[in-house]
Design an enzyme around this catalytic site. Structure first.
Site, PDB file in Angstrom:
ATOM      1  N   HIS A 256       1.452 -13.068 -22.197  1.00 58.62           N
ATOM      2  CA  HIS A 256       0.280 -12.199 -22.049  1.00 58.62           C
ATOM      3  C   HIS A 256      -0.537 -12.735 -20.877  1.00 58.62           C
ATOM      4  O   HIS A 256      -1.038 -13.852 -20.936  1.00 58.62           O
ATOM      5  CB  HIS A 256      -0.519 -12.273 -23.356  1.00 58.62           C
ATOM      6  CG  HIS A 256      -1.762 -11.446 -23.403  1.00 58.62           C
ATOM      7  ND1 HIS A 256      -1.775 -10.167 -23.921  1.00 58.62           N
ATOM      8  CD2 HIS A 256      -3.042 -11.697 -23.006  1.00 58.62           C
ATOM      9  CE1 HIS A 256      -3.015  -9.666 -23.849  1.00 58.62           C
ATOM     10  NE2 HIS A 256      -3.797 -10.578 -23.298  1.00 58.62           N
ATOM     11  N   HIS A 353       4.785   4.928  10.315  1.00 63.42           N
ATOM     12  CA  HIS A 353       6.093   4.790   9.693  1.00 63.42           C
ATOM     13  C   HIS A 353       6.701   6.139   9.331  1.00 63.42           C
ATOM     14  O   HIS A 353       7.847   6.206   8.932  1.00 63.42           O
ATOM     15  CB  HIS A 353       5.989   3.988   8.391  1.00 63.42           C
ATOM     16  CG  HIS A 353       5.845   2.517   8.591  1.00 63.42           C
ATOM     17  ND1 HIS A 353       5.664   1.662   7.542  1.00 63.42           N
ATOM     18  CD2 HIS A 353       5.874   1.751   9.696  1.00 63.42           C
ATOM     19  CE1 HIS A 353       5.576   0.432   7.996  1.00 63.42           C
ATOM     20  NE2 HIS A 353       5.694   0.454   9.291  1.00 63.42           N
TER      21      HIS A 353
END
Lengths: 496, 496
Positions: A256, A353
């Site tokens: 956790h 891009h």
């Protein structure tokens, strides 16, 4: 080096090998020598012979390709500042998580309030595929209430750091160990799954922790838990602690991680590499402070590590729906940079891009948006925008328009962008309104609330622009800024 | 185990030891044996004797306590979908980053457009303390333009992955090496700092990479760069690659991590542990797709690792201002869960952890908000809210109100929360309006746009509530849900 294909060892991740079964084998974690590497054999991680000669050595520990999710939106998430879930909302979220395919759903302690107890019972009665857990303090009072709710398992936790031991409950490790053993035996006697976790594990004494985990493993706890309650742990600390623990206990290991210092996803990943079996998550990571490992972020990490396991086991196309459901209920916006579903996750700016991506997505993408029912998005709300970018957005929005109509719409968006800065949402709304106007007798204004001056400027810009040939201008702009200008194949890439 | 005090080796992080100086010592990375551990000595990481007997063994590599920041909001950040910075905004951001104390500011290539070139020159003329870099392709044409702008250094990059080599520039490693050496020698001849980076390093061939880096190290490059361009790298891959590279080159090592799979901060951290010297960041992490290591998130990680180095070197109280500046310009909201400055970063929900935090913050906080000029925030927009939570918020907002006034305001907020769900912002606006009304002749409505029905319900709830004693009800609610109910010190903690 990347992505690593951990799926190659051929273990069926769907097998229900953890929990419920290790009572008799505790302490049996023999360490046979295999080609000079010591491997720990557990229920979760049996030694299956692999036929792949490229199997990385020393990787027997890794559970990358057989991890399980304990989804804690209805426990940790309920502790998020803005979270107040009604019974109906809790049920809606539980069902959505079950559809998604999480292995476990963890609920707030039935001892927190009468309503929490009733909600817990209601969710247990839904008959979900996911196992239902509740999270209580390590006391007999709490355990007694928990086992009566109808849950499949109980997650108990106790503070083990010297700080909590001194300033909180004031009990020593012997007391803690005895309390834990009593609770574990009781919950097991009811036929339920039981997890024992320390709190603030990374500020606890290592020897104390290992002594305690070893003791609870011997009495047959199904899982032990490690919790980075304050979000201080680093990946190498996590790897070392989990690997050490893996050699001490034969039961499953749950982890956790809080995200205060930005390592919640990375820590979950290295924990699995070190032999942890279960990862706690919440939707969009909501929890105390800035939260824990997010379900979507973990999926992003794991699909790159083992696409086959993740896509077969989880219903990834439900992710966005679940996130929207939770975000609406706790009144937050999905962060712009949210993993997978954030507006910029698969957005490529025209001219940088974008062209490379249009040619071959894998150049600059490691995740396929289609796996999550998402689409790639070439950003277009700018002056560089071309009609083919708008066309791709029109398709994403599920609208039907001819190329000629899209070109007109593009001109309007470009003109608008020259009048005032327009955001993603604005562009979407212009497209939708434009599309609607095609079928209306009278045009609805493309952007609400424009001043007379803005309208005038808009008309002027539109007139200016309608002479231009959009496609050419986009292509030129893209070429000028692209990694690899189409006419100059000898140039080298620029963006890292 | 956590936090690790890496500051103990006593190196002065302020010393300007990197760049500009390693030309004559390249190849001199001797590896003397020290108590059985091999340590690499570089300019950045000299062997300073430490008097601390608890110094972890094998930690000679770590640059946790002497890292440098290359701030790329004006390069990587400019590639963010929504980013269109004007010259003025670029200058504003550059000055703000300089005030913050970043070591380097990286700018978009002057070859991208004429405006980029002019902006680059303008920023170089500001006379900032930070060194100014620009990021260009590894070609002589680009390098010639770059050195004329007045920058302190040039960052060159070339695609080395087989994908880019095959489908992009089509050049082999020998060609790349020769091109790199020519550019490096040219930039050095102008007296400027030069970095050489591969693109998509984690999908490149390891032997190719090391061969290339070794060659450029020998001709005196100041830094080599590793870039996880697609965001696929995991912490252990990063550690291994950087540590291996650390043994091959004696120059500095810069790293650049995208966050597609949630590891950008963790990867930066382990890179420093493995001997990297420089980390690329951007404000709120903006960049291609969901961005890179965020400046604020890196600060959160590093202040836990070495509070002294970080607080002395960086003007942390400027963080929120810079984030707001950038967020406004790119038209995004600061994510609710943003590191340090997100609304929930230091928010504790009344009744869960809030009471423990009010007693002793270190129970559930690893970062002191005051280091960043922030304050702890006990959440109050709920029915559990008490007047002392509102009081703390009033102080945060810098408003002056008497306790009696705060109590009246609290009743109004609670009544409002019963009428409709109120968000953080709503509560803030109620407080501000209430405060304003104290000095106005006529009251402004506390929440705009309330229906007649809502107004009626609000009056009713307010009447009901004004009989209650807020403080007591908060305390009781907090006790009921707290880790350690004040009257029951033998209970154990619940929240992990």
């Amino acid at each position: 080096m990347c992505p690593v294909d951990d799926a190659s060892n051929g273990v069926d991740g769907h097998a229900h090998t953890n929990g419920h079964t290790n009572g008799t084998t505790n302490g049996a974690n023999a360490a046979p020598e295999t080609n000079g590497f010591v491997a720990v054999e557990t229920k979760q991680n049996p030694h299956i012979q692999t036929s792949n000669p490229y199997q990385p050595v020393g990787d027997f520990l890794s559970n990358i390709s057989r991890f399980k999710i304990i989804e804690s939106t209805l426990r940790e998430g309920e502790q998020f500042a803005n979270a107040y879930f009604s019974t109906e909302v809790k049920i809606q979220i539980a069902k959505a998580l079950d559809d998604f395919g999480v292995d476990y759903i963890e609920l707030t302690s039935p001892c927190a309030s009468e309503q929490s107890r009733l909600d817990c019972e209601a969710i247990c009665k839904l008959g979900l595929k996911a196992k239902i857990l509740t999270h209580v303090r390590c006391t007999m009072e709490d355990a007694r209430v928990a086992v009566e709710t109808g849950v499949d398992g109980v997650d108990v936790v106790i503070g083990t750091s010297s700080y909590l031991r001194e300033h909180s409950h004031g009990k020593d490790m012997t007391y803690i160990k005895n309390a834990a053993i009593e609770v574990i035996k009781f919950v097991k006697s009811k036929g339920l799954e039981i997890r024992f976790s320390s709190e603030d594990s990374f500020r606890s004494d290592l020897v104390d922790l290992l002594t305690l985990y070893s003791a609870v493993d011997k009495v047959g706890v199904h899982r032990v838990g490690i919790a980075d309650t304050v979000g201080c742990a680093t990946p190498r600390q996590v790897y070392d602690l989990v690997r050490t623990l893996r050699g001490v206990v034969s039961c499953d290991i749950e982890t956790h991680f809080h995200n205060d210092t930005g390592c919640a996803i990375a820590n979950a990943y290295v924990a699995l590499e070190a032999g942890a079996t279960h990862i706690d998550t919440s939707v969009i990571g909501i929890g105390e402070r800035n939260g824990i490992t997010p379900l979507g972020g973990l999926m992003a990490r794991m699909i790159v590590a083992d696409r086959e396991y993740v896509t077969k086991k989880y219903n990834l196309k439900k992710l966005k729906e679940i996130e929207d459901l939770v975000a609406d209920n706790v009144e937050i916006n999905i962060p712009f940079n949210n993993y997978i579903t954030g507006f910029s996750a698969f957005t490529h700016k025209a001219g940088i891009h974008a062209k490379a991506i249009l040619n071959n997505p894998s150049t600059y993408e490691i995740i396929n948006p289609a796996d999550f029912g998402m689409t790639r998005y070439v950003h277009f709300a700018s002056r560089l925008t071309g009609w083919n970018a708008i066309k791709s957005r029109v398709e994403q929005l599920g609208l039907e328009m001819t190329d000629a109509q899209i070109k007109v719409c593009t001109t309007k968006i470009k003109a608008m962008a020259d009048v005032r800065p327009i955001a993603i949402d604005d562009a979407d709304s212009i497209i939708r309104t434009f599309h609607g106007n095609l079928h209306r007798k009278e045009d609805v204004p493309l952007l609400p609330g424009m001043t007379e001056e803005e309208k005038k400027l808009f008309e002027m810009k539109q007139a200016e622009l309608s002479g231009e040939r959009e496609k050419r201008s986009l292509d030129e702009a893209a070429d000028a800024q692209a990694e690899v200008p189409s006419g100059k194949k000898t140039k080298t890439g620029v963006a890292a």
